[in-house]
Write a protein that holds these residues in place. Structure first.
Motif, short mmCIF file in Angstrom:
data_model
loop_
_atom_site.label_atom_id
_atom_site.label_comp_id
_atom_site.label_asym_id
_atom_site.label_seq_id
_atom_site.Cartn_x
_atom_site.Cartn_y
_atom_site.Cartn_z
N PHE A 15 -9.90 8.69 9.98
CA PHE A 15 -8.45 8.67 10.13
C PHE A 15 -7.81 7.62 9.24
CE2 PHE A 15 -4.54 7.24 12.28
CZ PHE A 15 -3.87 8.45 12.36
N ASP A 16 -8.56 6.57 8.88
CA ASP A 16 -8.01 5.51 8.03
C ASP A 16 -7.63 6.03 6.64
OD1 ASP A 16 -8.31 3.62 10.03
OD2 ASP A 16 -10.33 3.07 9.39
N LEU A 17 -8.23 7.14 6.22
CA LEU A 17 -7.93 7.69 4.89
C LEU A 17 -6.49 8.19 4.78
CD1 LEU A 17 -11.23 9.68 4.22
CD2 LEU A 17 -10.58 7.45 3.29
N ILE A 18 -5.84 8.37 5.93
CA ILE A 18 -4.45 8.84 5.89
C ILE A 18 -3.54 7.82 5.21
CG2 ILE A 18 -3.70 7.85 8.09
CD1 ILE A 18 -2.21 10.47 8.63
N HIS A 19 -3.97 6.56 5.16
CA HIS A 19 -3.14 5.53 4.54
C HIS A 19 -3.15 5.62 3.01
CE1 HIS A 19 -2.48 3.72 8.42
NE2 HIS A 19 -3.78 3.65 8.64
N LEU A 20 -3.95 6.54 2.46
CA LEU A 20 -3.90 6.82 1.02
C LEU A 20 -2.83 7.85 0.68
CD1 LEU A 20 -7.72 7.00 0.17
CD2 LEU A 20 -6.16 5.10 -0.27
N ALA A 21 -2.21 8.42 1.70
CA ALA A 21 -1.23 9.48 1.48
C ALA A 21 -0.07 9.07 0.56
CB ALA A 21 -0.69 9.98 2.82
N PRO A 22 0.48 7.85 0.68
CA PRO A 22 1.62 7.50 -0.19
C PRO A 22 1.32 7.61 -1.68
CG PRO A 22 1.44 5.93 1.61
CD PRO A 22 0.24 6.80 1.69
N ILE A 23 0.17 7.10 -2.12
CA ILE A 23 -0.12 7.15 -3.55
C ILE A 23 -0.49 8.57 -3.98
CG2 ILE A 23 -2.60 6.62 -3.46
CD1 ILE A 23 -2.03 4.75 -5.90
N SER A 52 10.48 9.39 -7.04
CA SER A 52 9.22 8.71 -6.72
C SER A 52 9.43 7.20 -6.55
CB SER A 52 8.19 8.96 -7.82
OG SER A 52 8.62 8.45 -9.07
N GLU A 53 10.41 6.63 -7.25
CA GLU A 53 10.66 5.20 -7.08
C GLU A 53 11.20 4.90 -5.69
OE1 GLU A 53 12.30 1.49 -9.74
OE2 GLU A 53 13.15 3.48 -10.08
N TYR A 54 12.05 5.81 -5.18
CA TYR A 54 12.54 5.64 -3.81
C TYR A 54 11.42 5.86 -2.80
CZ TYR A 54 17.38 5.37 -5.35
OH TYR A 54 18.56 4.96 -5.94
N ILE A 55 10.53 6.79 -3.11
CA ILE A 55 9.38 7.01 -2.23
C ILE A 55 8.51 5.77 -2.19
CG2 ILE A 55 7.22 8.31 -1.98
CD1 ILE A 55 8.67 10.75 -3.06
N LEU A 56 8.30 5.14 -3.34
CA LEU A 56 7.47 3.94 -3.42
C LEU A 56 8.02 2.84 -2.51
CD1 LEU A 56 6.04 2.48 -6.73
CD2 LEU A 56 6.96 0.97 -4.98
N PHE A 57 9.33 2.57 -2.64
CA PHE A 57 9.92 1.51 -1.83
C PHE A 57 10.09 1.95 -0.38
CE2 PHE A 57 10.91 -0.31 -5.91
CZ PHE A 57 10.91 -1.67 -5.67
N GLY A 58 10.33 3.24 -0.16
CA GLY A 58 10.49 3.73 1.21
C GLY A 58 9.21 3.60 2.03
N PHE A 59 8.08 3.99 1.44
CA PHE A 59 6.80 3.85 2.13
C PHE A 59 6.49 2.38 2.38
CE2 PHE A 59 5.45 8.25 0.96
CZ PHE A 59 4.97 8.62 2.21
N SER A 60 6.75 1.53 1.40
CA SER A 60 6.46 0.11 1.56
C SER A 60 7.27 -0.49 2.70
CB SER A 60 6.76 -0.63 0.25
OG SER A 60 5.95 -0.16 -0.81
N LEU A 61 8.56 -0.15 2.77
CA LEU A 61 9.41 -0.67 3.84
C LEU A 61 8.94 -0.16 5.20
CD1 LEU A 61 11.91 -2.20 4.81
CD2 LEU A 61 13.26 -0.12 4.34
N ALA A 62 8.61 1.12 5.28
CA ALA A 62 8.16 1.69 6.55
C ALA A 62 6.89 1.01 7.05
CB ALA A 62 7.93 3.19 6.39
N TYR A 63 5.96 0.75 6.13
CA TYR A 63 4.71 0.10 6.52
C TYR A 63 4.93 -1.36 6.89
CZ TYR A 63 1.12 3.67 5.77
OH TYR A 63 0.31 4.76 5.89
N LEU A 64 5.84 -2.04 6.22
CA LEU A 64 6.15 -3.43 6.58
C LEU A 64 6.72 -3.50 8.00
CD1 LEU A 64 7.70 -4.97 3.34
CD2 LEU A 64 5.59 -5.68 4.47
N ILE A 65 7.61 -2.59 8.32
CA ILE A 65 8.19 -2.56 9.66
C ILE A 65 7.11 -2.24 10.70
CG2 ILE A 65 9.81 -1.33 11.17
CD1 ILE A 65 11.61 -0.94 8.71
N ALA A 66 6.26 -1.25 10.38
CA ALA A 66 5.18 -0.88 11.30
C ALA A 66 4.19 -2.02 11.51
CB ALA A 66 4.45 0.36 10.77
#
Length: 373
Positions: free
Chosen positions: A95-103, A138-152
């Motif tokens: 299940f940890d492989l799901i964290h590769l989804a953003p890239i 994709s630039e918004y996706i990059l920052f969006g995923f980063s922000l979501a993970y920081l909050i999580a």
């Protein structure tokens, strides 16, 4: 690139790759160490990007710019994975492989640019308008995923710090303090990078400052983890079930499920049991284990400690441990301080030192010296 930025990127790339090998092939085999190793590698590779995009002498490497540009999307996901491994001390799962989804999403979305339009991608990175809508998105996706993970990640640390105090007798509170400081630092870096990417306020000074902070942070984490890996283990026994247990439900947190007289009776039974059986000497003791020994539910045990005694489970048990350590040190025992601590139920030197100083205000060695004097 300015000279100072070149030095920072060179140091960052070199130390990232070096720390990858030190952590991945070092003596510590925990999942947290392995995640941190790859985190360092990703950071090291990302620091090659400025050399490839801005320095014309590296034409042969310029096709790599497009691939390296999206690596920062892993910063947030790998940070979340690292913190979860530190908190739970668990091994890898599929299940940890799901964290590769953003890239993977970023690479799939821009597959044509990655494979065939390297120069357009490079020019976009250095400041030209996005040649396609997908690159812009994709630039918004990059920052969006980063922000979501920081909050999580911030939520994960806050939630399980509270649960560790209410359910575990042994955990290192400095770990959670360090993880909170790490999150705050990365949020600051994220804000600086976001301002630079989506506004006209970008300056070379901001770029140098943010990259220098990344270098310092990853160097401190990785080097400390390599030298003292036990410091970064919050749950030394991997008791994920105890951390997943809520101690008191929201509905009964203020009023309680049992009356005050019953709480007092149960509390007397708890203290009699602990003092007779010396349960606190069990380094793996948790709220669930103690509740089973006494014959009550973990929920009621937690409620009694919090609302009758005014203490969480961790504080309550460690008070007995510190009391026993002080008694042994006062008896002119020749035993090593660490041996005394382990016999009293502490699981590690770092946890013992932190807890003892919290209760007594001085280190164990100072306490022994003062009493001998």
């Amino acid at each position: 690139m300015t000279a100072i930025h070149q030095y920072i990127c060179a140091i960052g790339s070199f130390q990232g790759v070096l720390l990858f090998f030190l952590l991945f092939y070092g003596h510590e085999k925990s999942a947290a160490s392995k995640v941190l190793a790859f985190y360092c590698l990703v950071l090291g590779l990302a620091f090659f990007l400025p050399f490839i995009t801005f320095d014309v002498s590296y034409d042969v490497f310029k096709p790599l710019a497009a691939w390296l540009f999206f690596l920062p999307v892993l910063y947030g996901s790998m940070l979340y994975l690292y913190c979860s491994k530190v908190i739970f001390n668990t091994s890898f799962t599929k299940f940890d492989l799901i964290h590769l989804a953003p890239i993977i999403i970023c690479y799939v979305l821009n597959a044509d640019a990655l494979l065939y339009h390297h120069e357009e991608m490079r020019l976009w990175i250095v400041g030209d308008p996005a040649p396609t809508l997908r690159l812009w998105l994709s630039e918004y996706i990059l920052f969006g995923f980063s922000l979501a993970y920081l909050i999580a990640t911030a939520r994960l640390i806050r939630l399980y710090h509270q649960r560790a105090r209410n359910n575990l007798s042994n955990f290192n509170p400095l770990v959670f303090r360090w993880l909170r400081a790490l999150i705050v630092s990365l949020i600051i870096i994220f804000l600086v990078k976001g301002i630079m990417a989506f506004s006209n306020f970008a300056t070379m000074r901001m770029l140098i400052l943010s990259d220098a902070l990344i270098v310092l942070i990853i160097y401190f984490i990785a080097f400390t983890h390599w030298r003292n890996p036990q410091f970064f283990i919050a749950n030394s026994h991997g008791d994920e079930q105890a951390l997943s247990q809520k101690s008191i439900s929201t509905e009964t947190e203020s009023t309680g499920a049992i009356d005050e007289h019953t709480r007092a009776v149960i509390f007397d039974e708890i203290t009699r049991h602990i003092e007779k059986e010396h349960s606190y000497r069990n380094s793996k003791l948790s709220l669930t284990v103690l509740a089973g020994e006494i014959g009550i539910s973990p929920h009621h045990l937690s409620e009694v400690l919090n609302q009758h005694a005014g203490q969480n489970f961790n504080y309550f048990i460690n008070a007995y441990r510190v009391k026993e350590v002080c008694k042994r040190l006062n008896s002119n025992s020749t035993s090593a301080v660490l041996d005394v601590a382990l016999a009293a139920g502490f699981s590690s030197k770092s946890t013992f030192n932190t807890i003892f100083k919290k209760f007594m205000g001085i280190t164990p060695s100072q306490y022994r010296q003062d009493n001998q004097n």
